[in-house]
Scaffold this active site. Structure first.
Site, mmCIF file in Angstrom:
data_model
loop_
_atom_site.group_PDB
_atom_site.id
_atom_site.type_symbol
_atom_site.label_atom_id
_atom_site.label_comp_id
_atom_site.label_asym_id
_atom_site.label_seq_id
_atom_site.Cartn_x
_atom_site.Cartn_y
_atom_site.Cartn_z
ATOM 1 N N ASP A 67 0.804 -1.221 0.000
ATOM 2 C CA ASP A 67 0.000 0.000 0.000
ATOM 3 C C ASP A 67 0.838 1.273 0.000
ATOM 4 O OD1 ASP A 67 0.979 -0.473 2.546
ATOM 5 O OD2 ASP A 67 -0.970 -0.771 3.479
ATOM 6 N N ASN A 136 -7.510 -2.994 14.037
ATOM 7 C CA ASN A 136 -8.890 -3.350 13.668
ATOM 8 C C ASN A 136 -8.931 -4.528 12.702
ATOM 9 O OD1 ASN A 136 -7.962 -2.240 11.320
ATOM 10 N ND2 ASN A 136 -9.446 -0.570 11.214
ATOM 11 N N HIS A 138 -7.035 -4.868 9.946
ATOM 12 C CA HIS A 138 -6.735 -4.619 8.532
ATOM 13 C C HIS A 138 -5.413 -5.262 8.133
ATOM 14 C CE1 HIS A 138 -4.752 -0.559 9.742
ATOM 15 N NE2 HIS A 138 -3.786 -1.268 9.216
HETATM 16 C C1 GLP Z 1 -0.311 0.114 8.576
HETATM 17 C C2 GLP Z 1 0.011 -0.718 7.338
HETATM 18 C C3 GLP Z 1 -0.240 -2.181 7.580
HETATM 19 C C4 GLP Z 1 0.371 -2.606 8.905
HETATM 20 C C5 GLP Z 1 -0.254 -1.829 10.020
HETATM 21 C C6 GLP Z 1 0.205 -2.234 11.402
HETATM 22 O O1 GLP Z 1 -1.642 0.402 8.685
HETATM 23 N N1 GLP Z 1 -0.722 -0.282 6.201
HETATM 24 O O2 GLP Z 1 0.279 -2.924 6.500
HETATM 25 O O3 GLP Z 1 0.189 -3.978 9.096
HETATM 26 O O4 GLP Z 1 0.099 -0.466 9.781
HETATM 27 O O5 GLP Z 1 1.359 -1.567 11.712
HETATM 28 P P1 GLP Z 1 2.244 -1.806 13.007
HETATM 29 O O6 GLP Z 1 3.095 -2.975 12.698
HETATM 30 O O7 GLP Z 1 3.031 -0.528 13.115
HETATM 31 O O8 GLP Z 1 1.313 -2.009 14.134
#
Ligand code: GLP
Length: 236
Positions: A67, A136, A138
């Site tokens: 993304d 959440n 995602h």
């Molecule tokens: C962002 C990214 C995701 C990632 C998420 C969690 O939203 N788009 O791909 O998994 O962050 O990030 P973290 O590992 O910092 O909790």
């Protein structure tokens, strides 16, 4: 589903990096699906060390990222392109021309989404997809919604995702984008292997995603249907 329990964050990074390195050793021309966020940082740091020690080479690897934020230029420190260059690509022997991310500055997002799906298709799909998980549920920026979206799409980020990621922007929520382009579920589910990494702070959502019903309300729950899912989960 293969669940590997790590004793701490370092152990998690080490185990996940070993799996990615093994993938590249077995298939030097691997297509790696890569992720951003704080969780994969340790994984990337270990891959850099492995490459420097000549334990693995990324010279023939191609990568597609999940993304990118809309409206953030690649040169901006908060872009995911910058994150990937800075935390991995600039420090390993991958050819920068073989690293792909959606273009968050594209004039036409629909066209950019179609282009990105085409890029993934032309590469022949993903061999190993690395994923983190949002609070959440995602994956990429596939936010909770009514149906699983298959292709690359432009998504309005939820308030909780914006709040969680605002820490990376100097003026916090003021600068935090509201939209992003994200790979859809098709290339993730068609990836030959999926490697999900999660720290102890994700305990509840990991339980929901892996043990609860498969529902687009918890996007990562779709991974229960993936035939080769490995979860490296850190309990503390
Ligand atoms: C962002 C990214 C995701 C990632 C998420 C969690 O939203 N788009 O791909 O998994 O962050 O990030 P973290 O590992 O910092 O909790």
């Amino acid at each position: 589903m293969n669940i590997i329990r790590a004793i701490d964050h370092e152990d998690m990074a080490c185990k996940a990096a070993n799996l990615i390195a093994a993938q590249v050793l077995i298939k030097p021309k691997s297509i790696l699906g890569l992720a951003t966020g704080s969780t994969p940082l340790g994984v990337y740091a270990r891959l850099i060390l492995k490459q420097r020690a000549a334990e693995v080479s990324f010279a023939a690897v191609k990568s597609v990222n999940l993304d990118e934020y809309c409206g953030i230029a690649a040169s901006d420190e908060t872009s995911y392109r910058y994150y990937m260059n800075h935390n991995l690509f600039d420090q390993i022997d991958i050819d920068p021309a073989n690293t792909y991310l959606p273009d968050g500055m594209a004039a036409d997002f629909d066209a950019e989404c179609a282009r990105y799906d085409h890029v993934i298709e032309e590469l022949g799909g993903v061999d190993l997809q690395l994923l983190g998980i949002g609070m959440n549920g995602h994956i990429g920026f596939n936010e909770p919604c009514d149906h699983f979206k298959m292709g690359t799409h432009c998504v309005q980020l939820t308030q909780s995702t914006r709040e969680a990621n605002a820490i990376y922007f100097s003026r916090g929520m003021e600068d935090m984008p509201s939209f992003a382009l994200t790979m859809g579920m098709r290339p993730i589910m068609q990836a030959k292997r999926v490697l999900l990494v999660a720290g102890a702070n994700k305990k509840e959502v990991i339980a929901q995603a892996l043990e609860g019903p498969v529902t687009p309300r918890v996007p990562a729950s779709i991974l229960q249907l993936h035939p080769r899912l490995t979860v490296v989960y850190c309990e503390q």
